[in-house]
Design an enzyme around this catalytic site. Sequence first.
Site, PDB file in Angstrom:
ATOM      1  N   ASP A  67       0.855  -1.188   0.000  1.00 18.99           N
ATOM      2  CA  ASP A  67       0.000   0.000   0.000  1.00 18.99           C
ATOM      3  C   ASP A  67       0.893   1.240   0.000  1.00 18.99           C
ATOM      4  O   ASP A  67       1.719   1.415   0.888  1.00 18.99           O
ATOM      5  CB  ASP A  67      -0.884  -0.010   1.247  1.00 18.99           C
ATOM      6  CG  ASP A  67      -2.016   1.004   1.175  1.00 18.99           C
ATOM      7  OD1 ASP A  67      -1.793   2.089   0.588  1.00 18.99           O
ATOM      8  OD2 ASP A  67      -3.098   0.729   1.703  1.00 18.99           O
ATOM      9  N   THR A  90       2.035  -9.795 -13.223  1.00 18.93           N
ATOM     10  CA  THR A  90       0.657 -10.118 -12.876  1.00 18.93           C
ATOM     11  C   THR A  90      -0.322  -9.430 -13.820  1.00 18.93           C
ATOM     12  O   THR A  90       0.022  -8.496 -14.538  1.00 18.93           O
ATOM     13  CB  THR A  90       0.337  -9.683 -11.438  1.00 18.93           C
ATOM     14  OG1 THR A  90       0.364  -8.245 -11.370  1.00 18.93           O
ATOM     15  CG2 THR A  90       1.349 -10.249 -10.455  1.00 18.93           C
ATOM     16  N   GLU A 112      -0.736  -5.820 -12.869  1.00 22.08           N
ATOM     17  CA  GLU A 112       0.439  -5.050 -13.250  1.00 22.08           C
ATOM     18  C   GLU A 112       0.431  -4.775 -14.745  1.00 22.08           C
ATOM     19  O   GLU A 112       0.755  -3.676 -15.199  1.00 22.08           O
ATOM     20  CB  GLU A 112       1.706  -5.803 -12.865  1.00 22.08           C
ATOM     21  CG  GLU A 112       2.993  -5.061 -13.160  1.00 22.08           C
ATOM     22  CD  GLU A 112       4.222  -5.861 -12.784  1.00 22.08           C
ATOM     23  OE1 GLU A 112       5.341  -5.364 -13.038  1.00 22.08           O
ATOM     24  OE2 GLU A 112       4.072  -6.972 -12.240  1.00 22.08           O
TER      25      GLU A 112
END
Length: 295
Positions: free
Chosen positions: A182, A255, A258
Site C-alpha cells: 500500500d 501479474t 500489473e
Amino acid sequence: MSDSLNAPDAPRSRPAADEAALHVPGVSVRHTRVKGEPRFPDGPSADPAGSHFERRIRSFQPRRSRVTAGQADALQRLWPTWGLDIDGQRTIDFGELFGNDNPVVLEIGFGMGEATAQMAAAEPGTNILAVDVHTPGQGNLLNLAEQQKLTNVRVGNGDAIILLREMLTADSLDGLRVYFPDPWPKKRHHKRRLIQPEFLDLAATRLRPGALLHCATDWEPYAEQMLDVLTAHPDFENTQAGGGFAARPGFRPLTRFEGQGLDKGHVVNDLLFRRVQHGDRTDPTDRSDQSPTGA
C-alpha cells in the site's frame, strides 16, 4: 456491516446439507453468522495476535471482502495444514512447518496469490511463507496451491511485523519479497508505509547474510522513498552496480493487474538489495539487557 446477507425470506438457520447444496464454485458465500461465531471455524482467525501486543501504526488495512464458496471451502479444509495464524505466541520451526530444510522466503502481501503460486511452481526447492490479511486472497492461494500440488507454500494470516519480531529467529530467512505494498499516497499517511528504517532494522536481523530483499511498486514517489531508505541503510547494498532501480527479474511474474497498469502507462520499479555481512549492530528485538519491566 455484516460480512454477509440473508435473502429476505430465508430461514434463520439451515441444515448443513442444504447449505452445502447452495455452495456453487465461484459464487460468494452469503449467510448470517451468530454473533461471536468465527467466520471460518477451522480457518484463519479474525485477529490472531489479539491484545497481546501494542497497537502500533499499521502499514496495512485489513480487508474482509466477499469470499467465494471455493475460497471458503479451501480455508476450511486446508488452513489447519497449510495455514499459519500470526499470534506472536511461539517461535516458528520452518523444518516442522514445511516438512523439509529448504531455504525459506517470506512474501509480505500477495493479493490473490497468482504470482506467489507461479514463483512456487518455478522454484520447488524454495519454501514460500506468504503473509496477507485479505481473506479471499488467502483462500484463493490455498486453492491454487492444492490444484497445482504446491507443497512449498504456506499462508500466513496477520501482521508481518509481529511475525518478524516475535516468531522468527535470527538469520532464518533466505529472502524477503514486498510486492506492491500500500503506497499510502497522502502525506499524513506516509508514516504507515512499510519500507521505513525501523522495518529494515528488524528485517535485517531475520535475513541471513547474502539474502535478497526484493521490493516492487507502481507508485513512483514511494519507489523513490524506498530507494533512498534502502540505499542509506548500512545492512543492505544495492545489487545494481550503478545504484538505482533494477529491471524486473525473470523470477517475478508479471501479474494481470500489473499488466493492466503498464498498458495505462504506469511505471513499475523493482528494487533488489542484498543483506550484507553482520556487523556490530544490535538486534532490535533483543531484550536480554533490559529489566523485566523493559526499563
